[in-house]
Design an enzyme around this catalytic site. Structure first.
Site, mmCIF file in Angstrom:
data_model
loop_
_atom_site.group_PDB
_atom_site.id
_atom_site.type_symbol
_atom_site.label_atom_id
_atom_site.label_comp_id
_atom_site.label_asym_id
_atom_site.label_seq_id
_atom_site.Cartn_x
_atom_site.Cartn_y
_atom_site.Cartn_z
ATOM 1 N N SER A 77 12.509 32.004 5.575
ATOM 2 C CA SER A 77 12.852 32.834 4.419
ATOM 3 C C SER A 77 13.852 33.917 4.793
ATOM 4 O O SER A 77 13.767 34.537 5.864
ATOM 5 C CB SER A 77 11.593 33.488 3.851
ATOM 6 O OG SER A 77 11.926 34.451 2.856
ATOM 7 N N GLU A 100 13.800 36.700 3.546
ATOM 8 C CA GLU A 100 13.079 37.968 3.561
ATOM 9 C C GLU A 100 12.869 38.483 4.985
ATOM 10 O O GLU A 100 12.667 39.686 5.190
ATOM 11 C CB GLU A 100 11.719 37.812 2.868
ATOM 12 C CG GLU A 100 11.801 37.572 1.362
ATOM 13 C CD GLU A 100 12.240 38.817 0.592
ATOM 14 O OE1 GLU A 100 11.891 39.938 1.024
ATOM 15 O OE2 GLU A 100 12.924 38.666 -0.430
ATOM 16 N N TYR A 137 4.599 39.014 3.643
ATOM 17 C CA TYR A 137 5.176 37.671 3.530
ATOM 18 C C TYR A 137 6.279 37.477 4.565
ATOM 19 O O TYR A 137 6.327 36.462 5.279
ATOM 20 C CB TYR A 137 5.729 37.470 2.116
ATOM 21 C CG TYR A 137 6.536 36.207 1.936
ATOM 22 C CD1 TYR A 137 5.907 34.989 1.671
ATOM 23 C CD2 TYR A 137 7.931 36.221 2.000
ATOM 24 C CE1 TYR A 137 6.645 33.827 1.505
ATOM 25 C CE2 TYR A 137 8.673 35.069 1.833
ATOM 26 C CZ TYR A 137 8.027 33.875 1.581
ATOM 27 O OH TYR A 137 8.771 32.720 1.421
#
Length: 332
Positions: free
Chosen positions: A136, A138, A160
């Site tokens: 990801s 992120e 996450y």
């Protein structure tokens, strides 16, 4: 055809998709089936799996579904023994950044431990297996003015992102320590009509479609100043597959290369239906996250050069495609 010719015919490749019930799992299953794969998909409980995506794509009957819990090593290993995959696609785990602040333990376990179990099971399996792990963007945190590349350090800002960073490093560790074919695709945001409405992009698009259809609702949103690189999900599963077809395993940033604000996404969605978004939206402080990434930019040059992959749709085309599907759903 003679019996000798039939015996010599190569067997179809087998793919095992952990997390087939999600957006990416459905599109990936369709792609692999089109390439002649036998596709096995998992869910924690195959009898209650969300089949919406597979049904909408018309492939539900062509996929074998099995129950498997990624955070249970025995379950993962038994699934590999039964499925006998040539390729594993790890798309499972808690997928919401916002929810990870409310459920940090579940997020860490489902993503980090789930990935570790898959790597260990693949290492112990008595067959060569290629493993793709869903990373990801992120993990990068706020990229500022410098688009992220494969060499950009991770600065995760949510449970996450922390879990995804851990999984990414586990994949690299197993690749180096055991010479496994394992790689991570660091995917930036990618959307489609298969997104559930708990994701802000689909929330925006469906609200705009309902308002255009006569609804008097007011769309409540959090921080509109976040900036993301939004792409088209069917493009991104193609990148996943290409990563497992290379001679040597490696990690890749997958993105369009264009970053816009959430306000831009909202404006495009409402404009599609001939609406002024400012008249139908309201900022709600309750929807703000404890910590958020303000700007996420990407440089997907390596994927273009090494994989021959590039995005077919930019954010405006992505919004239009989602709006068309949402509008048709409201009218039906």
């Amino acid at each position: 055809m003679s019996s000798e010719s039939a015996a010599a015919a190569p067997l179809p490749r087998r793919a095992l998709i952990f997390g087939i019930g999600g957006q990416d799992g459905a599109y990936l299953a369709r792609l692999l089936l089109g390439k002649g794969y036998v596709v096995v998909g998992t869910s924690r409980d195959a009898s209650s799996i969300n089949l919406r995506g597979l049904k909408l794509l018309g492939i539900e009957a062509r996929v074998t579904l099995v129950s498997a819990a990624p955070n249970d090593f025995r379950s993962v290993f038994q699934t590999l023994l039964k499925a006998q995959p040539d390729e594993i696609y790890n798309l499972a785990g808690q997928t919401s950044v916002g929810l990870s602040f409310e459920q940090p333990v579940e997020t860490i376990e489902s993503i980090s431990i789930g990935t570790l179990n898959l790597l260990e099971a693949a290492r112990l399996a008595e067959r060569p297996i290629r493993l793709y792990n869903a990373g990801s963007s992120e993990c990068f945190g706020d990229t500022g003015d410098m688009p992220a590349t494969e060499g950009t350090p991770f600065r995760p800002r949510s449970p996450y992102a922390v879990a995804k960073a851990c999984a990414h490093n586990l994949v690299a560790n197993y690749r180096d320590a055991y010479a496994m074919y394992a790689c991570t695709g660091v995917l930036f945001n990618h959307e489609s009509p298969l997104r559930p409405e708990r994701f802000v992009t689909q929330k925006i698009v469906r609200a705009a479609a309902r308002i255009a259809g006569g609804s008097n609702e007011l769309l409540k949103l959090g921080n509109l100043d976040i900036h993301r690189d939004w792409g088209w999900a069917p493009d991104y599963v193609e990148a996943m597959w290409r990563m497992l077809q290379q001679q040597q395993p490696d990690d890749f940033v997958i993105a369009t290369g264009r970053t816009v604000s959430l306000a831009h996404f909202v404006a495009q969605a409402f404009e599609h239906f001939g609406l002024d978004w400012r008249r139908h939206t309201q900022q709600d402080a309750c929807l703000l996250r404890p910590s958020d990434v303000r700007y996420g930019g990407a440089d997907p040059t390596r994927a273009r050069q090494r994989l021959g992959w590039q995005a077919s749709r930019g954010v405006d085309e992505v919004v239009a495609g989602m709006c068309e599907a949402a509008g048709a759903e409201v009218r039906s």
